[in-house]
Motif scaffolding. Structure first.
Motif, PDB file in Angstrom:
ATOM      1  N   LEU A 128      10.432  72.287  31.825  1.00 27.90           N
ATOM      2  CA  LEU A 128      10.895  72.702  30.506  1.00 27.90           C
ATOM      3  C   LEU A 128      12.409  72.480  30.365  1.00 27.90           C
ATOM      4  O   LEU A 128      12.876  71.963  29.342  1.00 27.90           O
ATOM      5  CB  LEU A 128      10.547  74.167  30.264  1.00 27.90           C
ATOM      6  N   TRP A 129      13.167  72.831  31.406  1.00 28.94           N
ATOM      7  CA  TRP A 129      14.617  72.627  31.358  1.00 28.94           C
ATOM      8  C   TRP A 129      14.969  71.140  31.294  1.00 28.94           C
ATOM      9  O   TRP A 129      15.886  70.744  30.571  1.00 28.94           O
ATOM     10  CB  TRP A 129      15.305  73.274  32.566  1.00 28.94           C
ATOM     11  N   TRP A 130      14.247  70.309  32.051  1.00 28.20           N
ATOM     12  CA  TRP A 130      14.512  68.863  32.014  1.00 28.20           C
ATOM     13  C   TRP A 130      14.188  68.289  30.634  1.00 28.20           C
ATOM     14  O   TRP A 130      14.912  67.422  30.123  1.00 28.20           O
ATOM     15  CB  TRP A 130      13.728  68.118  33.091  1.00 28.20           C
ATOM     16  N   LEU A 131      13.117  68.767  30.016  1.00 28.46           N
ATOM     17  CA  LEU A 131      12.779  68.311  28.668  1.00 28.46           C
ATOM     18  C   LEU A 131      13.851  68.740  27.653  1.00 28.46           C
ATOM     19  O   LEU A 131      14.209  67.977  26.755  1.00 28.46           O
ATOM     20  CB  LEU A 131      11.400  68.837  28.258  1.00 28.46           C
ATOM     21  N   LEU A 132      14.332  69.961  27.786  1.00 32.83           N
ATOM     22  CA  LEU A 132      15.397  70.432  26.892  1.00 32.83           C
ATOM     23  C   LEU A 132      16.677  69.619  27.085  1.00 32.83           C
ATOM     24  O   LEU A 132      17.352  69.263  26.111  1.00 32.83           O
ATOM     25  CB  LEU A 132      15.668  71.918  27.123  1.00 32.83           C
ATOM     26  N   ALA A 133      17.012  69.328  28.342  1.00 30.22           N
ATOM     27  CA  ALA A 133      18.221  68.533  28.617  1.00 30.22           C
ATOM     28  C   ALA A 133      18.065  67.129  28.033  1.00 30.22           C
ATOM     29  O   ALA A 133      18.993  66.597  27.405  1.00 30.22           O
ATOM     30  CB  ALA A 133      18.478  68.460  30.124  1.00 30.22           C
ATOM     31  N   GLY A 134      16.907  66.524  28.209  1.00 34.46           N
ATOM     32  CA  GLY A 134      16.656  65.196  27.638  1.00 34.46           C
ATOM     33  C   GLY A 134      16.705  65.215  26.116  1.00 34.46           C
ATOM     34  O   GLY A 134      17.216  64.287  25.481  1.00 34.46           O
ATOM     35  N   SER A 135      16.194  66.277  25.516  1.00 34.85           N
ATOM     36  CA  SER A 135      16.239  66.403  24.056  1.00 34.85           C
ATOM     37  C   SER A 135      17.679  66.539  23.564  1.00 34.85           C
ATOM     38  O   SER A 135      18.036  65.978  22.523  1.00 34.85           O
ATOM     39  CB  SER A 135      15.426  67.612  23.605  1.00 34.85           C
ATOM     40  N   ALA A 136      18.483  67.279  24.297  1.00 32.37           N
ATOM     41  CA  ALA A 136      19.888  67.427  23.914  1.00 32.37           C
ATOM     42  C   ALA A 136      20.612  66.083  24.002  1.00 32.37           C
ATOM     43  O   ALA A 136      21.423  65.748  23.131  1.00 32.37           O
ATOM     44  CB  ALA A 136      20.579  68.467  24.800  1.00 32.37           C
ATOM     45  N   VAL A 137      20.310  65.296  25.015  1.00 30.40           N
ATOM     46  CA  VAL A 137      20.924  63.970  25.146  1.00 30.40           C
ATOM     47  C   VAL A 137      20.473  63.070  24.002  1.00 30.40           C
ATOM     48  O   VAL A 137      21.278  62.357  23.389  1.00 30.40           O
ATOM     49  CB  VAL A 137      20.586  63.338  26.519  1.00 30.40           C
ATOM     50  N   ALA A 138      19.173  63.107  23.665  1.00 33.85           N
ATOM     51  CA  ALA A 138      18.656  62.292  22.553  1.00 33.85           C
ATOM     52  C   ALA A 138      19.288  62.716  21.232  1.00 33.85           C
ATOM     53  O   ALA A 138      19.666  61.870  20.416  1.00 33.85           O
ATOM     54  CB  ALA A 138      17.140  62.408  22.490  1.00 33.85           C
ATOM     55  N   LEU A 139      19.434  64.010  21.011  1.00 30.10           N
ATOM     56  CA  LEU A 139      20.063  64.506  19.785  1.00 30.10           C
ATOM     57  C   LEU A 139      21.530  64.085  19.723  1.00 30.10           C
ATOM     58  O   LEU A 139      22.045  63.756  18.648  1.00 30.10           O
ATOM     59  CB  LEU A 139      19.929  66.024  19.703  1.00 30.10           C
ATOM     60  N   GLU A 140      22.184  64.050  20.874  1.00 34.34           N
ATOM     61  CA  GLU A 140      23.578  63.609  20.919  1.00 34.34           C
ATOM     62  C   GLU A 140      23.694  62.156  20.492  1.00 34.34           C
ATOM     63  O   GLU A 140      24.659  61.779  19.830  1.00 34.34           O
ATOM     64  CB  GLU A 140      24.148  63.787  22.326  1.00 34.34           C
ATOM     65  N   LEU A 141      22.720  61.340  20.835  1.00 38.49           N
ATOM     66  CA  LEU A 141      22.753  59.934  20.437  1.00 38.49           C
ATOM     67  C   LEU A 141      22.684  59.774  18.924  1.00 38.49           C
ATOM     68  O   LEU A 141      23.245  58.841  18.363  1.00 38.49           O
ATOM     69  CB  LEU A 141      21.607  59.171  21.100  1.00 38.49           C
TER      70      LEU A 141
ATOM     71  N   MET B 157      27.540  68.148  27.136  1.00 39.01           N
ATOM     72  CA  MET B 157      28.008  69.229  28.005  1.00 39.01           C
ATOM     73  C   MET B 157      26.950  70.329  28.096  1.00 39.01           C
ATOM     74  O   MET B 157      26.728  70.908  29.168  1.00 39.01           O
ATOM     75  CB  MET B 157      29.323  69.812  27.469  1.00 39.01           C
ATOM     76  N   LEU B 158      26.290  70.623  26.975  1.00 41.42           N
ATOM     77  CA  LEU B 158      25.210  71.609  27.009  1.00 41.42           C
ATOM     78  C   LEU B 158      24.026  71.089  27.816  1.00 41.42           C
ATOM     79  O   LEU B 158      23.349  71.863  28.501  1.00 41.42           O
ATOM     80  CB  LEU B 158      24.784  71.968  25.590  1.00 41.42           C
ATOM     81  N   ALA B 159      23.782  69.786  27.764  1.00 43.18           N
ATOM     82  CA  ALA B 159      22.706  69.198  28.560  1.00 43.18           C
ATOM     83  C   ALA B 159      23.000  69.342  30.056  1.00 43.18           C
ATOM     84  O   ALA B 159      22.078  69.519  30.855  1.00 43.18           O
ATOM     85  CB  ALA B 159      22.522  67.731  28.191  1.00 43.18           C
ATOM     86  N   ILE B 160      24.277  69.297  30.419  1.00 36.91           N
ATOM     87  CA  ILE B 160      24.647  69.525  31.823  1.00 36.91           C
ATOM     88  C   ILE B 160      24.254  70.940  32.240  1.00 36.91           C
ATOM     89  O   ILE B 160      23.745  71.169  33.339  1.00 36.91           O
ATOM     90  CB  ILE B 160      26.153  69.275  32.040  1.00 36.91           C
ATOM     91  N   GLY B 161      24.482  71.910  31.344  1.00 37.11           N
ATOM     92  CA  GLY B 161      24.068  73.289  31.624  1.00 37.11           C
ATOM     93  C   GLY B 161      22.558  73.401  31.776  1.00 37.11           C
ATOM     94  O   GLY B 161      22.061  74.124  32.655  1.00 37.11           O
ATOM     95  N   MET B 162      21.824  72.691  30.931  1.00 40.29           N
ATOM     96  CA  MET B 162      20.356  72.722  31.035  1.00 40.29           C
ATOM     97  C   MET B 162      19.882  72.056  32.325  1.00 40.29           C
ATOM     98  O   MET B 162      18.912  72.507  32.947  1.00 40.29           O
ATOM     99  CB  MET B 162      19.738  72.044  29.817  1.00 40.29           C
ATOM    100  N   ALA B 163      20.552  70.993  32.736  1.00 41.92           N
ATOM    101  CA  ALA B 163      20.197  70.339  34.002  1.00 41.92           C
ATOM    102  C   ALA B 163      20.496  71.273  35.181  1.00 41.92           C
ATOM    103  O   ALA B 163      19.724  71.317  36.154  1.00 41.92           O
ATOM    104  CB  ALA B 163      20.958  69.032  34.149  1.00 41.92           C
TER     105      ALA B 163
END
Length: 141
Positions: free
Chosen positions: A6-19, A28-34
């Motif tokens: 779940l955390w990896w999916l959230l981190a990936g979603s944050a990276v996709a949203l950043e794009l 930076m928030l994705a780093i926290g999720m990772a």
């Protein structure tokens, strides 16, 4: 589904949203999720995972903010010679007006010239530093 997935999916979603948005803070928030995903892999409980995500993500955002504040900003595009061929050209200014502007004939047209704040308006040669709207910003040579 495990907590780490779940955390990896959230981190990936944050990276996709950043794009899509172009803001670096989501990374930076994705780093926290990772980091929370890694703590889940280590067997930490949900509360610890949330605290790790919040602390690491917040620290990364604050750290990035202060890093950006310390570094000098990019030069204005208006002052790049590759964008504006007027940058670097030399003008002869014979007279400044009371409002701090001058009028010069340049490239077959009348241009309004301004100089950087704090400089004394004296006649002489000036170099074009950048184009501000329809005015030439000049520096004394």
């Amino acid at each position: 589904m495990s907590d780490s997935t779940l955390w990896w999916l959230l981190a990936g979603s944050a990276v996709a949203l950043e794009l899509f948005t172009g803001t670096f803070y989501l990374l930076m928030l994705a780093i926290g999720m990772a980091a929370a995903a890694l703590s889940a892999h280590l067997g930490a409980g949900t509360t610890v995972q949330l605290i790790v995500a919040a602390l690491v993500g917040s620290a990364a955002v604050v750290g990035w903010y202060f890093l950006k504040q310390r570094t000098a900003g990019d030069p204005s595009v208006r002052s790049l010679r590759s964008v504006n061929l007027d940058v670097g050209e030399v003008l002869q200014i014979d007279e400044w007006q009371a409002d701090g502007t001058a009028s010069v004939k340049y490239r077959g047209a009348q241009w309004t010239v301004i100089q950087r704040p704090g400089n004394a308006p004296t006649p002489g040669s000036y170099r074009v530093a950048e184009l501000v709207g329809n005015r030439l910003l000049v520096d004394k040579m």
